[in-house]
Design a protein around this motif. Sequence first.
Motif, short mmCIF file in Angstrom:
data_model
loop_
_atom_site.label_atom_id
_atom_site.label_comp_id
_atom_site.label_asym_id
_atom_site.label_seq_id
_atom_site.Cartn_x
_atom_site.Cartn_y
_atom_site.Cartn_z
N TYR A 113 0.81 -1.22 0.00
CA TYR A 113 0.00 0.00 0.00
C TYR A 113 0.84 1.27 0.00
CZ TYR A 113 -3.45 -3.53 0.62
OH TYR A 113 -4.22 -4.64 0.42
N ALA A 114 2.12 1.13 -0.34
CA ALA A 114 2.99 2.31 -0.43
C ALA A 114 2.61 3.13 -1.65
CB ALA A 114 4.45 1.87 -0.53
N GLU A 115 2.89 4.41 -1.58
CA GLU A 115 2.64 5.32 -2.69
C GLU A 115 3.39 4.88 -3.94
OE1 GLU A 115 3.59 9.79 -2.81
OE2 GLU A 115 2.25 9.50 -1.08
N SER A 116 4.62 4.39 -3.74
CA SER A 116 5.47 3.94 -4.84
C SER A 116 6.59 3.08 -4.27
CB SER A 116 6.08 5.14 -5.57
OG SER A 116 6.98 5.81 -4.70
N PRO A 117 7.25 2.28 -5.12
CA PRO A 117 8.41 1.52 -4.62
C PRO A 117 9.48 2.45 -4.04
CG PRO A 117 7.75 0.71 -6.77
CD PRO A 117 6.95 1.95 -6.51
N GLU A 118 9.65 3.61 -4.66
CA GLU A 118 10.65 4.57 -4.19
C GLU A 118 10.33 5.09 -2.80
OE1 GLU A 118 10.83 4.19 -8.51
OE2 GLU A 118 9.16 4.68 -7.19
N SER A 119 9.04 5.38 -2.55
CA SER A 119 8.68 5.88 -1.22
C SER A 119 8.84 4.79 -0.16
CB SER A 119 7.25 6.44 -1.22
OG SER A 119 6.30 5.42 -1.42
N PHE A 120 8.56 3.54 -0.51
CA PHE A 120 8.77 2.44 0.42
C PHE A 120 10.26 2.27 0.73
CE2 PHE A 120 9.60 -2.03 1.42
CZ PHE A 120 8.75 -2.20 2.50
N ALA A 121 11.08 2.27 -0.33
CA ALA A 121 12.52 2.08 -0.17
C ALA A 121 13.18 3.23 0.58
CB ALA A 121 13.19 1.87 -1.52
N ALA A 122 12.55 4.39 0.57
CA ALA A 122 13.10 5.54 1.30
C ALA A 122 13.08 5.29 2.80
CB ALA A 122 12.32 6.81 0.97
N GLY A 123 12.22 4.40 3.26
CA GLY A 123 12.20 4.01 4.66
C GLY A 123 11.38 4.95 5.53
N VAL A 124 11.53 4.74 6.83
CA VAL A 124 10.84 5.53 7.85
C VAL A 124 11.88 6.22 8.71
CG1 VAL A 124 8.80 4.04 7.87
CG2 VAL A 124 10.69 3.53 9.40
N ASP A 125 11.48 7.28 9.41
CA ASP A 125 12.43 8.02 10.24
C ASP A 125 12.90 7.23 11.45
OD1 ASP A 125 12.50 10.23 8.58
OD2 ASP A 125 10.84 11.21 9.61
N GLY A 126 12.04 6.45 12.02
CA GLY A 126 12.39 5.64 13.18
C GLY A 126 11.53 4.40 13.19
N ALA A 127 12.01 3.35 13.78
CA ALA A 127 11.25 2.10 13.83
C ALA A 127 11.14 1.64 15.27
CB ALA A 127 11.91 1.04 12.97
#
Length: 149
Positions: A113-127
């Motif tokens: 459900y990510a906007e794009s593969p690029e946005s998913f691969a960019a990651g999150v700020d903290g986990a």
Amino acid sequence: MVEQVGTSEWAEERQRLAEHESSFAEVLLRHGLVLRADLLGLRSHWLTPEFEPRRYDTYFFAALAPQGQVPDDRTSEANGAGWIDPVDALEKGARGEMRLVPPTVYNLSHLAYAESPESFAAGVDGAQRIMLEPCKHEPEGAVLRCVLP
């Protein structure tokens, strides 16, 4: 970037890694390579349950695969390899046609459900760390649960 890793030389490197005769850093040095950590996006952080005899505190990352990348299942961590749409994988998992462990379901759900593969691969700020914990659940008995961020 390494173009061809299907050669016998790379098979030998992989075998040495699997048998702990060589480290990943040594392989990189031998081939004049560097790990591009800046291309990895943090996705999640999981800790195995306290009752497990072997415990892992594991971070999951994502990166965009180069065009023409060939999946490889020569590892003790997988029982197969291939490309599949994340929604299809989740559906197969729900039907019991594919075994998916909770961290995989979690990460695939975010990818699906990510906007794009690029946005998913960019990651999150903290986990935030996620750990499954046993709890009683009638009538099945004990089940594992966790709070997802």
